[in-house]
Design a protein around this motif. Structure first.
Motif: not given
Length: 427
Positions: A238, A256, A265, A267, A380-382
């Motif tokens: 991030v 994340s 996924n 971070a 978010s990376t999620r």
């Protein structure tokens, strides 16, 4: 030289592969209604058998604890009643999706009158080699069925009891639907040799997909003689830009990292532009620490952590290169967007990279210059997930660049054939 595989294990795996091949031919002829009805029946059967699955999972979890398995890996392994229900719902979500088989990718009519159609067709027999993720067992079976493929599963020994319970339920449900049980197969014998026999069963298996840690993936990629789609590890970043809304940035960073730290996924690194570091880092590092995150910081981030009274240690190159699978995070202050991009280029695994910024020019540069399967802007990376993308489920997240990249679902489990129709034309 690679050690020879036990011939008895080879025979065992090849026999399963031949039966899977027969099943795949039957699956390829099913229409969408038949496949969707079967998927719904599988979902119902899983929910009905949830108690058996959870009991088997408890055995695996206890063995894992006895062997000192890390908490992050135990979380990946765990199946609660709620998670079983979520896995069953994923099958229903797959049933609701369009059937990729038969889709015309492109077509044309030639000057000589021949009509061409490139049509999606099943791969045939797909092998999955994966670690302690029993949800993959069901996702692979469901996606395989909907795309007309038979699957052969080689799960990790850590999830042996859970996987066997799941596959028994799935095979029984298939039989009750009048479909071949060998649409879903689990390798329960042969240990590591069974995985090696699967990835070298060229001519019997059409595709192998590894899903797990870096060592597993690298082993399959280097030793397989069957074509492989490489799913990669997730060293995700991030980056909080000078133009970030810091309230959004804090929420995205926390989500994340902490929403589910054991997955690919999540971070692993936080990069912050120098211009906003003093305003942003003390608060967000305190929040991360409050969530139990162990922080590895560079010098500037460490100074800001100290002012906030937040525990930290010094980040090394190894920290920045690590997928932690746990509540750990590396943190660095960067001079500008160029420095953030250089850091990501050095350490990324090509999975998911996120920027938080209100500066449209910075966002465009991030999207254009970051080389990853998924690039996030103010999110978010999620979210890099087949279910979140609306694919129903995923069989993995590909970080390679051939055939499939990112969350792999139904279309990625098909190949194509050319259908050419004429009226007596000769060349």
């Amino acid at each position: 030289m690679t050690e020879a595989i036990d011939p008895q294990v080879v025979d065992y795996v090849h026999d399963i592969a031949r039966r899977a091949r027969v099943a795949s031919r039957e699956l390829a002829l099913l229409n969408r209604g038949q496949k969707d009805a079967a998927l719904l029946a599988l979902a119902d059967a899983l929910e009905a058998g949830a108690a058996d699955v959870v009991a088997a999972n408890a055995e695996d979890l206890q063995r894992g604890r006895d062997k000192g398995m890390a908490e992050g890996l135990l979380d990946r392994l765990a199946l609660t009643p709620e998670r079983v229900q979520a896995v069953a719902q994923a099958l229903r979500d797959v049933a609701a999706l369009p059937d990729p088989v038969g889709e015309v990718v492109r077509g044309s009519t030639l000057a000589n009158g021949l009509t061409l159609r490139q049509v999606r067709v099943p791969m045939g027999v797909v092998g999955m080699i994966y670690e302690a993720r029993p949800n993959v067992t069901v996702d692979a079976a469901g996606l395989g069925l909907k795309s007309g493929n038979a699957v052969i599963l080689r799960g990790g020994s850590a999830a042996a009891s859970t996987n066997e319970a799941l596959v028994n339920i799935l095979r029984d449900a298939l039989t009750h639907q009048g479909l071949p049980a060998d649409a879903v197969n689990l390798l329960t014998e042969g240990g590591h040799d069974a995985g090696r026999a699967l990835m070298t069963a060229r001519g019997l298996v059409d595709l192998v997909i590894p899903r797990g840690g870096a060592n597993l993936i690298q082993t399959v990629v280097t030793e397989s003689t069957v074509p492989v789609i490489e799913t990669g590890i997730g060293n995700c970043h991030v980056y909080v830009d000078a133009g970030a809304d810091l309230t959004k940035a804090a929420a995205i960073t926390i989500n994340s990292k902490t929403h589910r730290p054991s997955v690919c996924n999540a971070a692993e690194s936080l990069l912050v532009h120098r211009a906003v570091a003093a305003d942003f880092l003390p608060k967000v590092l305190a929040e991360l620490a409050g969530e139990g995150v162990v922080l590895h910081t560079d010098e500037q981030a460490g100074e800001l952590a100290a002012t906030a009274g937040v525990a930290h240690d010094t980040a090394t190159d190894e920290h920045f290169a690590t997928e932690f699978h746990a509540l750990e995070m590396s943190v660095a202050v960067v001079d500008d967007l160029d420095a953030a991009l250089q850091h990501v280029h050095r350490y990324t695994s090509g999975h998911t990279e996120a920027i938080v910024t209100e500066d449209r020019a910075a966002a465009r540069r991030w999207v254009n210059e970051v080389d990853a399967a998924a690039v996030m802007v103010n999110a978010s990376t999620r979210f890099t997930d087949g279910g979140e993308f609306g694919f129903g489920a995923e069989i993995g997240i590909s970080t390679q660049k051939l055939h499939a990249r990112g969350p792999m679902a139904l279309p990625e489990l098909t190949t194509t054939k050319w259908v050419v129709e004429g009226d007596g034309q000769i060349r």
